[in-house]
Design a protein around this motif. Structure first.
Motif, PDB file in Angstrom:
ATOM      1  N   GLY A 121       0.615  -1.218   0.039  1.00  0.00           N
ATOM      2  CA  GLY A 121      -0.117  -0.022  -0.066  1.00  0.00           C
ATOM      3  C   GLY A 121       0.768   1.146  -0.048  1.00  0.00           C
ATOM      4  N   ILE A 122       0.584   2.319  -0.713  1.00  0.00           N
ATOM      5  CA  ILE A 122       1.315   3.567  -0.748  1.00  0.00           C
ATOM      6  C   ILE A 122       0.217   4.701  -0.526  1.00  0.00           C
ATOM      7  CG2 ILE A 122       2.499   5.385  -2.305  1.00  0.00           C
ATOM      8  CD1 ILE A 122       3.485   2.819  -3.924  1.00  0.00           C
ATOM      9  N   VAL A 123       0.532   5.340   0.313  1.00  0.00           N
ATOM     10  CA  VAL A 123      -0.515   6.620   0.741  1.00  0.00           C
ATOM     11  C   VAL A 123       0.458   7.800   0.888  1.00  0.00           C
ATOM     12  CG1 VAL A 123      -1.751   7.618   2.637  1.00  0.00           C
ATOM     13  CG2 VAL A 123      -2.293   5.311   1.820  1.00  0.00           C
ATOM     14  N   ALA A 124      -0.094   8.989   0.475  1.00  0.00           N
ATOM     15  CA  ALA A 124       0.493  10.246   0.441  1.00  0.00           C
ATOM     16  C   ALA A 124      -0.306  11.222   1.040  1.00  0.00           C
ATOM     17  CB  ALA A 124       1.148  10.699  -0.643  1.00  0.00           C
ATOM     18  N   VAL A 125       0.060  11.943   2.397  1.00  0.00           N
ATOM     19  CA  VAL A 125      -1.131  12.736   2.798  1.00  0.00           C
ATOM     20  C   VAL A 125      -0.156  14.012   2.805  1.00  0.00           C
ATOM     21  CG1 VAL A 125      -2.343  13.520   4.944  1.00  0.00           C
ATOM     22  CG2 VAL A 125      -2.028  11.221   4.330  1.00  0.00           C
ATOM     23  N   THR A 126      -0.756  15.117   2.186  1.00  0.00           N
ATOM     24  CA  THR A 126      -0.058  16.752   2.300  1.00  0.00           C
ATOM     25  C   THR A 126      -0.842  17.520   3.158  1.00  0.00           C
ATOM     26  OG1 THR A 126      -1.358  17.377   0.339  1.00  0.00           O
ATOM     27  CG2 THR A 126       0.644  16.236  -0.050  1.00  0.00           C
ATOM     28  N   CYS A 127       0.291  18.518   3.555  1.00  0.00           N
ATOM     29  CA  CYS A 127      -0.399  19.417   4.429  1.00  0.00           C
ATOM     30  C   CYS A 127       0.120  20.838   4.229  1.00  0.00           C
ATOM     31  CB  CYS A 127      -0.109  19.201   6.151  1.00  0.00           C
ATOM     32  SG  CYS A 127       1.401  18.682   6.570  1.00  0.00           S
ATOM     33  N   GLU A 128       0.150  21.962   4.958  1.00  0.00           N
ATOM     34  CA  GLU A 128       0.450  23.351   4.798  1.00  0.00           C
ATOM     35  C   GLU A 128       1.961  23.261   5.403  1.00  0.00           C
ATOM     36  OE1 GLU A 128      -1.934  26.813   5.553  1.00  0.00           O
ATOM     37  OE2 GLU A 128      -3.512  25.383   5.360  1.00  0.00           O
ATOM     38  N   THR A 129       2.265  22.652   6.640  1.00  0.00           N
ATOM     39  CA  THR A 129       3.581  23.203   7.164  1.00  0.00           C
ATOM     40  C   THR A 129       4.210  21.985   7.653  1.00  0.00           C
ATOM     41  OG1 THR A 129       2.307  23.179   9.574  1.00  0.00           O
ATOM     42  CG2 THR A 129       2.375  25.185   8.189  1.00  0.00           C
ATOM     43  N   ASP A 130       5.405  22.211   7.854  1.00  0.00           N
ATOM     44  CA  ASP A 130       6.339  20.957   8.268  1.00  0.00           C
ATOM     45  C   ASP A 130       6.242  20.739   9.680  1.00  0.00           C
ATOM     46  OD1 ASP A 130       8.877  19.156   7.996  1.00  0.00           O
ATOM     47  OD2 ASP A 130       9.778  20.595   9.370  1.00  0.00           O
ATOM     48  N   PHE A 131       5.651  21.569  10.251  1.00  0.00           N
ATOM     49  CA  PHE A 131       5.423  21.495  11.841  1.00  0.00           C
ATOM     50  C   PHE A 131       4.331  20.341  11.998  1.00  0.00           C
ATOM     51  CE2 PHE A 131       2.887  22.532  15.617  1.00  0.00           C
ATOM     52  CZ  PHE A 131       3.559  22.427  16.519  1.00  0.00           C
ATOM     53  N   VAL A 132       3.350  20.423  11.309  1.00  0.00           N
ATOM     54  CA  VAL A 132       2.208  19.524  11.119  1.00  0.00           C
ATOM     55  C   VAL A 132       2.525  18.348  10.706  1.00  0.00           C
ATOM     56  CG1 VAL A 132      -0.150  19.016  10.342  1.00  0.00           C
ATOM     57  CG2 VAL A 132       0.476  21.231  11.312  1.00  0.00           C
ATOM     58  N   ALA A 133       3.519  18.245   9.610  1.00  0.00           N
ATOM     59  CA  ALA A 133       3.893  17.066   8.947  1.00  0.00           C
ATOM     60  C   ALA A 133       4.690  15.997  10.042  1.00  0.00           C
ATOM     61  CB  ALA A 133       4.647  17.269   7.732  1.00  0.00           C
ATOM     62  N   LYS A 134       5.160  16.836  11.052  1.00  0.00           N
ATOM     63  CA  LYS A 134       6.229  15.991  11.956  1.00  0.00           C
ATOM     64  C   LYS A 134       5.362  15.587  13.084  1.00  0.00           C
ATOM     65  CE  LYS A 134      10.340  17.721  10.404  1.00  0.00           C
ATOM     66  NZ  LYS A 134      11.706  18.546  10.965  1.00  0.00           N
ATOM     67  N   ASN A 135       4.022  16.213  13.384  1.00  0.00           N
ATOM     68  CA  ASN A 135       3.017  15.879  14.455  1.00  0.00           C
ATOM     69  C   ASN A 135       2.879  14.372  14.636  1.00  0.00           C
ATOM     70  OD1 ASN A 135       0.218  15.627  15.548  1.00  0.00           O
ATOM     71  ND2 ASN A 135       0.723  17.439  16.319  1.00  0.00           N
TER      72      ASN A 135
END
Length: 277
Positions: A71-85
């Motif tokens: 399985g491959i999934v990619a979730v995008t967001c606005e900030t690096d801060f949230v991406a590391k949450n």
């Protein structure tokens, strides 16, 4: 109704919204917990809607194999801060588990709502940009690689053998893809219009070269074709020089590995994912 600290804390745990937002929602709902949750959700959805046009160049790629499925999934967001949450990471992992468990091959409402639920709590624009399910045949080897930034990844499936040498080569090919980022897998995939455009560019450059003016037309044509061949070898995966053996192309290395395991090998599935590029 008096709003207690315990009520605010309970709502905070249930929704992840800010403490002040929780207190206000409880006040507006006259202490009704369910109504307060509804208010916070609606508020979060409204905030997400306002941010829907904001760029989502950050995020994370998730890859996991279960049995003969990847399985491959990619979730995008606005900030690096949230991406590391931690909660953002956990959300993507839950989506990936659903993809593998239910065999989803594309983003549907169930999966999108899992991401939206977290987005409403963070009030950041998010998107489930990639959902893919790959089946690995019994006579095949799969390689997976995710770069340390979690924004670059690849999956390669090689058909013809499940030998450990082939599995190692498949993973090396994944690392090659991330390092070299080819635009195409083979020359056959390159559009004729693109090749014609490149020929015109190279021809224009040659016409401006005084040393080329005196050369015969057949020589010029040979030089032009040489430039095209070199360009294609730089942008096509199978024609690129292999990242772990720059004396051989990827295709030549595949043939070398095939000979070592006494099998006929071919690339069955090639996937390169690059977030924010």
């Amino acid at each position: 109704m008096a709003i207690t600290a315990a009520m605010v804390k309970e709502l905070f745990k249930a929704t992840g919204a800010g403490m002040l937002d929780c207190k206000k929602a409880l006040t507006d709902a006259n202490g009704d917990m369910a109504e307060a949750e509804k208010i916070l959700k609606e508020k979060g959805l409204a905030a997400v809607a306002k941010r829907s046009e904001r760029a989502t160049s950050e995020g994370r790629i998730y890859i996991k194999q279960a049995g003969n499925k990847i399985g491959i999934v990619a979730v995008t967001c606005e900030t690096d801060f949230v991406a590391k949450n931690a909660d953002f990471i956990a959300t993507g992992e839950k989506v990936l588990d659903e993809v593998l468990a239910k065999g989803y091959t594309e983003a549907n409402d169930e999966l999108k709502n899992m991401v939206l639920d977290f987005a409403t709590r963070t009030r950041e624009n998010m998107s489930l940009s990639t959902v893919k399910l790959i089946e690995v045949p019994a006579d095949a080897s799969a390689g997976m690689y995710i770069h340390t930034d979690y924004k670059q990844a690849a999956v390669v499936v090689i058909k013809g053998s499940a030998d450990d040498k082939v599995k190692e080569f498949a993973r090396d090919c994944c690392m090659h893809l991330v390092a070299e980022t080819p635009a195409y897998n083979t020359r056959a995939e390159v559009p004729a219009a693109y090749i014609d455009e490149q020929k015109n560019i190279f021809k224009s450059q040659m016409d401006q070269d005084e040393k080329m003016a005196s050369k015969p037309e057949n020589v010029k044509e040979g030089i032009l074709q040489g430039k095209i061949n070199k360009h294609l070898s730089e942008i096509c995966f199978e024609d690129q020089m292999f990242v772990k053996d720059d004396k051989k192309t990827v295709k030549a290395k595949l043939e070398e590995v095939a000979k070592s395991v006494n099998a006929t090998l071919s690339f069955a599935d090639i996937n390169l994912l690059l977030l924010g590029k």
